[in-house]
Structures are given as C-alpha cells and as structure tokens.
Design a protein around this motif. Sequence first.
Motif, PDB file in Angstrom:
ATOM      1  N   UNK A 270       0.843  -1.196   0.000  1.00  0.00           N
ATOM      2  CA  UNK A 270       0.000   0.000   0.000  1.00  0.00           C
ATOM      3  C   UNK A 270       0.876   1.244   0.000  1.00  0.00           C
ATOM      4  N   UNK A 271       0.421   2.250  -0.754  1.00  0.00           N
ATOM      5  CA  UNK A 271       1.183   3.496  -0.834  1.00  0.00           C
ATOM      6  C   UNK A 271       0.314   4.664  -0.384  1.00  0.00           C
ATOM      7  N   UNK A 272       0.886   5.502   0.494  1.00  0.00           N
ATOM      8  CA  UNK A 272       0.260   6.744   0.909  1.00  0.00           C
ATOM      9  C   UNK A 272       1.140   7.881   0.405  1.00  0.00           C
ATOM     10  N   UNK A 273       0.552   8.797  -0.353  1.00  0.00           N
ATOM     11  CA  UNK A 273       1.317   9.894  -0.947  1.00  0.00           C
ATOM     12  C   UNK A 273       0.950  11.213  -0.288  1.00  0.00           C
ATOM     13  N   UNK A 274       1.973  11.988   0.043  1.00  0.00           N
ATOM     14  CA  UNK A 274       1.804  13.348   0.550  1.00  0.00           C
ATOM     15  C   UNK A 274       2.353  14.282  -0.520  1.00  0.00           C
ATOM     16  N   UNK A 275       1.478  15.037  -1.138  1.00  0.00           N
ATOM     17  CA  UNK A 275       1.862  15.908  -2.246  1.00  0.00           C
ATOM     18  C   UNK A 275       2.057  17.324  -1.722  1.00  0.00           C
ATOM     19  N   UNK A 276       3.326  17.707  -1.577  1.00  0.00           N
ATOM     20  CA  UNK A 276       3.660  19.007  -1.021  1.00  0.00           C
ATOM     21  C   UNK A 276       4.259  18.862   0.362  1.00  0.00           C
ATOM     22  N   UNK A 277       5.304  19.661   0.637  1.00  0.00           N
ATOM     23  CA  UNK A 277       6.003  19.566   1.928  1.00  0.00           C
ATOM     24  C   UNK A 277       6.105  20.924   2.601  1.00  0.00           C
ATOM     25  N   UNK A 278       5.002  21.686   2.533  1.00  0.00           N
ATOM     26  CA  UNK A 278       4.905  22.905   3.320  1.00  0.00           C
ATOM     27  C   UNK A 278       4.504  22.547   4.743  1.00  0.00           C
ATOM     28  N   UNK A 279       3.829  23.469   5.415  1.00  0.00           N
ATOM     29  CA  UNK A 279       3.442  23.216   6.800  1.00  0.00           C
ATOM     30  C   UNK A 279       2.580  21.963   6.921  1.00  0.00           C
ATOM     31  N   UNK A 280       1.517  21.891   6.126  1.00  0.00           N
ATOM     32  CA  UNK A 280       0.616  20.744   6.213  1.00  0.00           C
ATOM     33  C   UNK A 280       1.322  19.456   5.804  1.00  0.00           C
TER      34      UNK A 280
ATOM     35  N   UNK B 291      -2.764   4.710  -3.036  1.00  0.00           N
ATOM     36  CA  UNK B 291      -3.984   4.147  -2.468  1.00  0.00           C
ATOM     37  C   UNK B 291      -4.739   5.207  -1.668  1.00  0.00           C
ATOM     38  N   UNK B 292      -3.964   5.973  -0.909  1.00  0.00           N
ATOM     39  CA  UNK B 292      -4.514   7.122  -0.184  1.00  0.00           C
ATOM     40  C   UNK B 292      -3.520   8.266  -0.329  1.00  0.00           C
ATOM     41  N   UNK B 293      -4.062   9.473  -0.431  1.00  0.00           N
ATOM     42  CA  UNK B 293      -3.175  10.612  -0.636  1.00  0.00           C
ATOM     43  C   UNK B 293      -3.690  11.858   0.054  1.00  0.00           C
ATOM     44  N   UNK B 294      -2.788  12.816   0.190  1.00  0.00           N
ATOM     45  CA  UNK B 294      -3.123  14.116   0.763  1.00  0.00           C
ATOM     46  C   UNK B 294      -2.502  15.201  -0.101  1.00  0.00           C
ATOM     47  N   UNK B 295      -3.340  16.072  -0.607  1.00  0.00           N
ATOM     48  CA  UNK B 295      -2.864  17.214  -1.390  1.00  0.00           C
ATOM     49  C   UNK B 295      -2.532  18.342  -0.408  1.00  0.00           C
ATOM     50  N   UNK B 296      -1.249  18.638  -0.303  1.00  0.00           N
ATOM     51  CA  UNK B 296      -0.754  19.672   0.634  1.00  0.00           C
ATOM     52  C   UNK B 296       0.095  20.675  -0.136  1.00  0.00           C
ATOM     53  N   UNK B 297      -0.367  21.052  -1.311  1.00  0.00           N
ATOM     54  CA  UNK B 297       0.425  21.866  -2.228  1.00  0.00           C
ATOM     55  C   UNK B 297       0.366  23.353  -1.928  1.00  0.00           C
ATOM     56  N   UNK B 298      -0.370  23.727  -0.887  1.00  0.00           N
ATOM     57  CA  UNK B 298      -0.439  25.133  -0.533  1.00  0.00           C
ATOM     58  C   UNK B 298      -1.204  25.937  -1.566  1.00  0.00           C
ATOM     59  N   UNK B 299      -0.904  27.205  -1.637  1.00  0.00           N
ATOM     60  CA  UNK B 299      -1.598  28.111  -2.543  1.00  0.00           C
ATOM     61  C   UNK B 299      -0.590  29.040  -3.205  1.00  0.00           C
TER      62      UNK B 299
ATOM     63  N   UNK C  75      -5.417   1.145   8.426  1.00  0.00           N
ATOM     64  CA  UNK C  75      -5.493  -0.046   9.277  1.00  0.00           C
ATOM     65  C   UNK C  75      -6.743  -0.865   8.997  1.00  0.00           C
ATOM     66  N   UNK C  76      -7.855  -0.181   8.693  1.00  0.00           N
ATOM     67  CA  UNK C  76      -9.078  -0.903   8.362  1.00  0.00           C
ATOM     68  C   UNK C  76      -8.895  -1.731   7.101  1.00  0.00           C
ATOM     69  N   UNK C  77      -8.227  -1.152   6.107  1.00  0.00           N
ATOM     70  CA  UNK C  77      -8.004  -1.900   4.866  1.00  0.00           C
ATOM     71  C   UNK C  77      -7.017  -3.039   5.071  1.00  0.00           C
ATOM     72  N   UNK C  78      -5.957  -2.784   5.826  1.00  0.00           N
ATOM     73  CA  UNK C  78      -4.979  -3.851   6.084  1.00  0.00           C
ATOM     74  C   UNK C  78      -5.596  -4.988   6.891  1.00  0.00           C
ATOM     75  N   UNK C  79      -6.569  -4.670   7.736  1.00  0.00           N
ATOM     76  CA  UNK C  79      -7.236  -5.690   8.547  1.00  0.00           C
ATOM     77  C   UNK C  79      -8.374  -6.373   7.806  1.00  0.00           C
ATOM     78  N   UNK C  80      -8.589  -5.968   6.554  1.00  0.00           N
ATOM     79  CA  UNK C  80      -9.657  -6.578   5.774  1.00  0.00           C
ATOM     80  C   UNK C  80     -11.024  -5.982   6.024  1.00  0.00           C
ATOM     81  N   UNK C  81     -11.073  -4.829   6.685  1.00  0.00           N
ATOM     82  CA  UNK C  81     -12.354  -4.202   6.987  1.00  0.00           C
ATOM     83  C   UNK C  81     -12.678  -3.066   6.024  1.00  0.00           C
ATOM     84  N   UNK C  82     -11.852  -2.879   5.028  1.00  0.00           N
ATOM     85  CA  UNK C  82     -12.018  -1.722   4.158  1.00  0.00           C
ATOM     86  C   UNK C  82     -13.186  -1.825   3.215  1.00  0.00           C
ATOM     87  N   UNK C  83     -13.570  -3.031   2.799  1.00  0.00           N
ATOM     88  CA  UNK C  83     -14.657  -3.208   1.846  1.00  0.00           C
ATOM     89  C   UNK C  83     -15.985  -3.281   2.580  1.00  0.00           C
TER      90      UNK C  83
END
Length: 379
Positions: A1-11, A96-104, A302-310
């Motif tokens: 599983x991959x979690x992406x954080x797009x942007x490395x400002x404060x958020x 799989x899950x991501x966060x857009x933290x690109x600021x403004x 954790x829900x998806x890894x535990x099989x509870x995501x669906x």
Amino acid sequence: MRVAVLGAGYAGLALAQRLERRLPAPVDIVVVDESPTHLVQHEVHRVIRRPGVAEAITLPLRDVLDRAEIVTERVERVDTEAGFAELADGTELEYDYGAVCLGAETNFYDLSGVEEHALPLKRVHHAEAIRERFLDVCASGGTAVVGGAGLSGVQTAGELATLAQERAASERVDIVLLEQFDSVAPSFPEHFQRAVHDELEARNVEIRTNTPVQRADAERIELTDGTLPYDLFVWTGGIRGTDAMDGERPVVRNDLRLTDRTFVVGDAARALDADGQAVPASASAAIREAGTVAQNLERVVNAELDGRGTGFEVRMKPYRFEIPGWIVSVGDGAVAQVGPKVVTGPAAKAMKTTVGAGYLGSVRAVEKVAELVEAELDA
C-alpha cells in the motif's frame, strides 16, 4: 500500500512526520515536492531586512523525515478520484490514499498589469528580489507600495519601513499599504486590527484602506480614486489554488476529505470545521489539520490492512478549528492576540520569537533554533 503526501509545506511536513510514526512499516510513504527543502513560510518576510535568515528557515527534507521516500519534482496535476498525480518529468505516481498539501499561489485576480509588474512574496528568492529593488529606492528616494493588508502585507510593509529607517536614507522613502476593505488585517478581530494599524503608523507606513487596485503598469498603479506612482510594487493581495488543482481551492468535508481516497489539507483547501466554521488560511491551521488527517489516514489504512475496508465505513475524526491566538511581526515590533487580550511591545516580540523557535523544535530542526532566535532578536 502506498500513501502519498503531495507538497512539503506546513501541512505536508507535519502530516508526513506523523504518518511515519503512525502507519505500519509495510505501508510506503511518499512525499513529493518541487524543492528538496521545507520553507518556514511565516518567516520569509524577514529575509527582506535580514538576508541571513534564509539559512535558518530552509530545512532539508532529508534531515526532518526518516522513512518516507522523497521525490523532488513538481506536481502538475492530481486526479483525486483515481488516485494518481502527474509529475513534471512525465511520470505518474499512483497512490492508495493521498493528501494534497500543495499550498496556494499568489492570486493576482486578473488585474491588468499587476502580475507583470508586482513582486509576490512566497519564496526566499522573492524576498531577495524585493530587498534588492528596495535598496535602490532607499539610495535614490521614491515610493514602495504593498498591495494587500493581510498578515503577509502587514509584515512586508513593516520590514520595508524598518529597513528604510536602518538605512537612514538621505532621500525621502514612502511606504504605502493598500487594502480594498476598510481595515488592515481585515479577517481578524477589531482590537487586533487597531493594534496592527497603530504599529504600522508608528513606523510611518501610509495606510490606504477602501482602496482597491484596478490595474498597473511599469510606473503607476491605477486605483479607484486616482493613480499612484511607484518605484517598487509588492503584491500580497490574496491566494488561489495551484495549477495542479486547476487554480482551485476545493471545499472539503469536516474530516478534510475531498474524495474517498484523497484528503486536501492546509491552504490547498477551503475547509469548514466540525462546527461549520470557515477555517482561515494560516500555518497554525494547516499544522493542526495535518494532525486530524494523520489520525484519519491511520484509521482507513489499518481498516483496509485488517480486511475491513470493503463495505465498512470507517469513522472519521472531524477537524475542529481551535487556535489560541494570532501573532504578526511589524518591522522591529509585533502584535499578538492571546484569547481576548492584545499584546504589543517587547512581550509580543518575545512571543513571536518563541513561536518560531517552537515550530522548528516541533519538526526536529533543533540546530536551526539558535539561528532563528538570534535573527529575531536582532530584528
């Protein structure tokens, strides 16, 4: 599983550090930013008057992140539904899950000539360019105009006014702060506004409220009530979303999700908190939002890894906007609001120094703390 954080400002940095601690080892964390460094944005105005501050407020990402993969590339487009980002080098990053933290980015509102002729203040090189141009104004006399009297505009005008005093310019130097609304710091409480206004006036900043900018050329700014010649024009008049988000700052749910797989955090979004309150764009809000998103990502991962995501609706934590106060530097002074009380003078300046040092400590940049404290106290 991959979690992406797009942007490395404060958020982005706050979120990535929390995810490194919270997510199980098998989960890949990827942080994407066009720069290999994190910028302490709320101190960038200091570079106008103290160029050496740039070193203290620039943090290599590799020094403050442990397990995350760091990709130094510009994000060109984000498909928040499908879960991928297009990067400037032509690659696509799926998540799989991501966060857009690109600021403004700076919003010039399509005002004719403003983007062409005004300098923004979002990066260190902007502050350096403002300083270089303003030193010429100090040497020969003239007018520096700051468009927009939010906190960034207030801090910029304060730095310019104090730098002019320090340079003891032999020719007259005028600093003019323009604001389309009826007060400086228009988004803040009235007693905070009054204190900021007084601090600016004490530094001989000319404040023109109820004065929208119409257009600009290389020598003059056209206002609703006439024209204003200038020698330096700085624009801090608002923000817009990044090009990767089509210039938009989308409205997110109170759990800060835009889609089931993508969160949007910090200045990149327009957020309503758990009470339906609009969250202002600020470093404090971005860092606190990141804490909520880290908890929510931990739950869904954790829900998806535990099989509870669906077919299982994970209960998400809503973000509640709670900021203890506000603080802004005005040249060699500061204004702070803590609860209902407004503080100025040495006490406010000490609080501003503490806030900056505390932030660096919180992101594990302890070696930068002494540099920043010295620069703040020198200011």
